[in-house]
Enzyme design. Structure first.
Site, mmCIF file in Angstrom:
data_model
loop_
_atom_site.group_PDB
_atom_site.id
_atom_site.type_symbol
_atom_site.label_atom_id
_atom_site.label_comp_id
_atom_site.label_asym_id
_atom_site.label_seq_id
_atom_site.Cartn_x
_atom_site.Cartn_y
_atom_site.Cartn_z
ATOM 1 N N LYS A 1 0.591 -2.920 4.012
ATOM 2 C CA LYS A 1 1.745 -1.992 4.236
ATOM 3 C C LYS A 1 2.879 -2.414 4.875
ATOM 4 C CE LYS A 1 -1.240 2.206 4.557
ATOM 5 N NZ LYS A 1 -1.956 3.008 5.596
ATOM 6 N N SER B 1 -3.391 9.062 5.681
ATOM 7 C CA SER B 1 -2.519 8.183 6.507
ATOM 8 C C SER B 1 -0.925 8.887 6.028
ATOM 9 C CB SER B 1 -2.433 6.883 6.260
ATOM 10 O OG SER B 1 -2.261 6.611 4.827
#
Length: 820
Positions: free
Chosen positions: A731, A688
């Site tokens: 996140k 990611s």
């Protein structure tokens, strides 16, 4: 004589003075040439020793005729004693002293010239008669050999005495040394001391040694006969067991013992499956034929006890009240609505259908978010007993399934042990830290759990020790884990994973006010009237002194504050301690945590990514620099293979689009690129970070700064496509905590924002992208330098409008979040 006594062959002759202080002995005789330890406790004798040490260090040692007399006079002492020199003295805290003295001559006590505070006598040294001849030499050799034989037979005397005696050649010294080592009465030792003729003295010593040897040989003979008697008793024991077996075959066996009868009654009374009852009766029959003294008797009885104490049918009655359960869960835990709803759904199904199988839940989340305490609340809500078994570091399969009874010290596994301890077959059983389980040569505990955690198989769980199927289907198993990757797929497939995300600042504030502060006030001996923590103070502790997804460190810091207030109260402070944000510095010291974005600026070659770790979400800075050379791409920062491949993919995409981005093609032949991801000591992996690396490299090669308040996440392909990733909630929370203003997310992750609280989403702007060009248009600023755009730009990068989230209800993407 003590075994510590020694003899010195090189003793220098010491002149005997006319007057010596008299030290009376109650239970021993001191010989010349021998070093001997003494203990002196009487005050007047302690004074004697102290004054002797100041003077010549010489004393006269005489043995008492009557040991019971405390203050002996001349008539109470033997007339012949030993003049001795004090070698060492040790003072003991109780007032007594320890002496090490060495005799050097025989003396006679003529008269006592002083009686107080201690006796002083007029003494005379006695002459020794010693004539070397064949008879004396024979006596010396005979005494040496016989004494060594005596040492060999004696279990008390050390073998070192053999060496000491064998090295002595003078008959005078040998006679005294051996006499001091003999275990004989004072009435026998004193005549040896008084004997001045060495030959006669050796003769007396020889006689005493021979008598001791006879006694030792007789004692050894008796010991041998006793051992033979024990062997005979053992033989009789086996014969009795044979007779017992014969009587059993003839049907003439005697009645069972009281213990056997009690076990038989328990087997009839205890509710257990027929198979278990049959095995218990069979084992009891074997036990009745054994002798209680045999080792097998204990093993068999322990096994029967385990069968009787396992809760085959003992269970607690569920008290299922959905409203009450919801109230308990809300009281014990803040937020965690998804988890609470799933628990309430299970209770509702259990209430409507009594025979429904208990699900296997797995609470997944960072440390300190309340996974273990949530299990306790579930047990409390439904009225079941709670059992916790930590799997961290367990490597032995026998910890789960137990040992087979063929092994010495065999025991059931922890599953059966904990059920026996709680005496219920339907507790809430928490398998804590299931992701920390290990394996080695002793087996694989994770594989052993496959049967335990499978509702289709655990109806007949087989523990190796009990070896009788046990029904575990009524047990509500709850596992906890920080990371799913170490859990084997087969085991993970048997569990329903419920994710517990980390708390944000607002959540921590409410948890601190509702739970932590009241608990710490109570645990530190305070009352609510003694301390007040304002919201600003708690927020300061959260943001400036802790950095975590859970609340463990927050509780430690609040406890630190409460302890300091408790100290003030203990010192006499009467007023209430009101702690605001300005007082936190005095209680907790300098700030420990600093926001990552506090000192950041728009830079070329530095981009901000979003990472997921076991402790929740974090922001990740990716840095890139150019250098002259031809070694290619360098990657540092403890990167895993997947992240390295993401960097290679990002660079390949940029090289394929060099003309469009304005990057000279020859550049890759003359320059090196170094990519570093702090912190260098922390391992990082996952796909990611692909878009972040691509943005960082594009900024470096086009000299365009990256906006410092923009963070991004997403996987990149060679075609520039942005793929979805996991851990979006963590996140996004990390981005808000770090002061980020804009978050770039893959378009396919849009629905994952439904898990993010509204007040978090309202404070951020979100850009949803499906191509790297969209990322670059949002994250990069105009070219920095001489104000001219780079050459060879065939197509400008399109700019996308920053989008504000409008939540869309749809199915959530459930992927395992990578570290970066």
């Amino acid at each position: 004589m003590s075994l510590n006594a020694l003899v010195s062959e090189k003793t220098e002759p010491v002149p005997t003075p006319e007057f010596l202080p008299i030290l009376p002995l109650k239970d021993n005789v001191i010989f010349p040439f021998v070093v001997f330890p003494l203990v002196v406790t009487e005050k007047h004798l302690v004074q004697l020793v102290n004054e002797a040490l100041i003077g010549s260090k010489l004393i006269g040692v005489f043995t008492q005729k009557n040991p019971g007399k405390e203050f002996p006079i001349q008539d109470d002492l033997y007339s012949v004693g030993t003049a001795a020199n004090i070698l060492k003295m040790f003072q003991v805290p109780d007032g007594s002293i320890r002496l090490l003295i060495q005799g050097f001559s025989r003396i006679r006590l003529d008269r006592v010239v002083q009686e107080t505070p201690y006796a002083v006598g007029s003494v005379k040294e006695l002459p020794i008669t010693y004539e070397k001849n064949m008879n004396t030499e024979a006596l010396v050799r005979g005494v040496s050999e016989n004494f060594q034989k005596m040492v060999t037979l004696s279990p008390v005397l050390p073998d070192e005495l053999k060496v000491i005696i064998s090295n002595i050649r003078e008959g005078d010294k040998m006679a005294d040394m051996v006499a001091s080592s003999l275990n004989i009465d004072i009435a026998e030792k004193q005549p040896i001391l008084e004997e001045l003729d060495v030959t006669a003295r050796l003769t007396k010593v020889m006689a005493a040694i021979n008598r001791e040897i006879q006694l030792l040989e007789l004692n050894n003979k008796i010991q041998t006969e006793v051992n033979a008697e024990l062997s005979r008793n053992q033989r009789e024991y086996f014969l009795r067991e044979q007779i017992r077996a014969i009587k059993h075959e003839l049907g003439e066996e005697e009645d069972d013992s009281v213990e056997i009868e009690e076990l038989e009654k328990k087997i009839k009374k205890t509710k257990m499956p027929e198979e278990a009852k049959t095995i218990a009766k069979k084992e009891l029959d074997r036990l009745a034929q054994m002798s209680p003294a045999s080792a097998e008797y204990t093993v068999s009885k322990t096994y029967i006890d385990w069968i009787l104490e396992v809760p085959w049918f003992a269970s607690t009655k569920d008290s299922i009240d959905i409203k009450k359960a919801k109230k308990i869960l809300d009281e014990d835990h803040y937020d965690l609505e998804d988890v609470k709803n799933r628990i309430l759904e299970f209770l509702a199904v259990k209430k409507l259908r009594k025979d429904s199988k208990s699900p296997i839940l797995c609470f997944l989340g960072p440390p300190g978010v309340g996974k273990t305490s949530l299990g306790r609340s579930i047990a409390k809500a439904i009225g079941r007993k709670f059992v916790r078994f930590s799997l961290g570091g367990v490597k032995d399969e026998a910890e789960i399934r137990g040992h087979r009874r063929t092994y010495i010290g065999a025991m059931p596994g922890k599953i059966v042990q904990e059920l026996r301890r709680c005496q219920s077959n339907n507790p809430v059983f928490m398998l804590d830290e299931i992701d920390k389980i290990g394996q080695d040569f002793r087996g694989d505990p994770a594989s052993a759990l496959l049967e335990v955690l499978d509702p289709e198989q655990n109806v007949a769980f087989n523990d190796h020790y009990i070896d009788i199927p046990f029904n575990l289907s009524n047990v509500m198993f709850i596992a906890t884990a920080n990371d799913l990757s170490p859990i084997p797929p087969a085991l993970l497939d048997r569990m329903e994973v419920i994710r517990l995300s980390g708390y944000i600042t607002e959540d921590k504030l409410q948890i601190a006010k509702r739970y932590i502060v009241p608990r710490q006030i109570k645990e530190n001996g305070l009352k609510p009237k003694d301390i007040e923590l304002t919201d600003d103070a708690i927020n300061q502790v959260i943001t400036a002194y802790t950095w975590e997804s859970g609340v463990r460190n927050l509780e430690r810091e609040i406890a630190n504050v409460c302890r300091k207030v408790a100290r003030k109260k203990a010192e006499g402070q009467k007023s209430k301690s009101k702690i605001g944000m300005s007082q936190i510095l005095d209680y907790l010291g300098p700030q420990k945590i600093f926001p990552e974005m506090a000192h950041r600026a728009d830079e070329v070659g530095t981009a901000t990514g979003l990472a997921w770790t076991q402790n929740g979400g974090e922001i990740l800075f990716i840095e890139a620099r150019l250098m002259s050379g031809k070694s290619g791409l360098q990657l540092t920062g403890q990167l895993g293979n997947v992240m390295k491949e993401s960097a290679q993919a990002a660079l390949s995409y940029i090289r394929s689009k060099a003309d469009e981005l304005g990057v000279p093609r020859a550049f890759f032949e003359k320059m090196d690129i170094h990519i570093h991801i702090p912190s260098g000591a922390t391992p990082k992996d996952g796909p990611s970070a692909g878009v972040t690396i691509a943005t960082c490299l594009t900024s470096l090669l086009t000299n365009k700064p990256v906006k410092h308040d923009v963070a991004m996440t997403g996987e990149i392909t060679l075609r520039g496509k942005v793929m979805p990733v996991g851990g979006i909630r963590e996140k996004v929370v990390a981005a808000r905590r770090a002061g980020i203003k804009t978050v770039i997310l893959p378009k396919l992750n849009r629905n994952d924002l439904e898990d993010v609280p509204d007040y978090v989403k309202q404070s951020l702007q979100f850009v949803f992208v499906d191509h790297i060009d969209d990322v670059l248009s949002c994250a990069l600023l105009p070219h920095r330098g001489n104000g001219k755009a780079p050459k060879n730009v065939n197509r400008p990068i399109s700019k996308k409008k920053v989008l504000t989230l409008t939540p869309v209800k749809s199915s959530k993407i459930n992927r395992r979040a990578s570290l970066s």
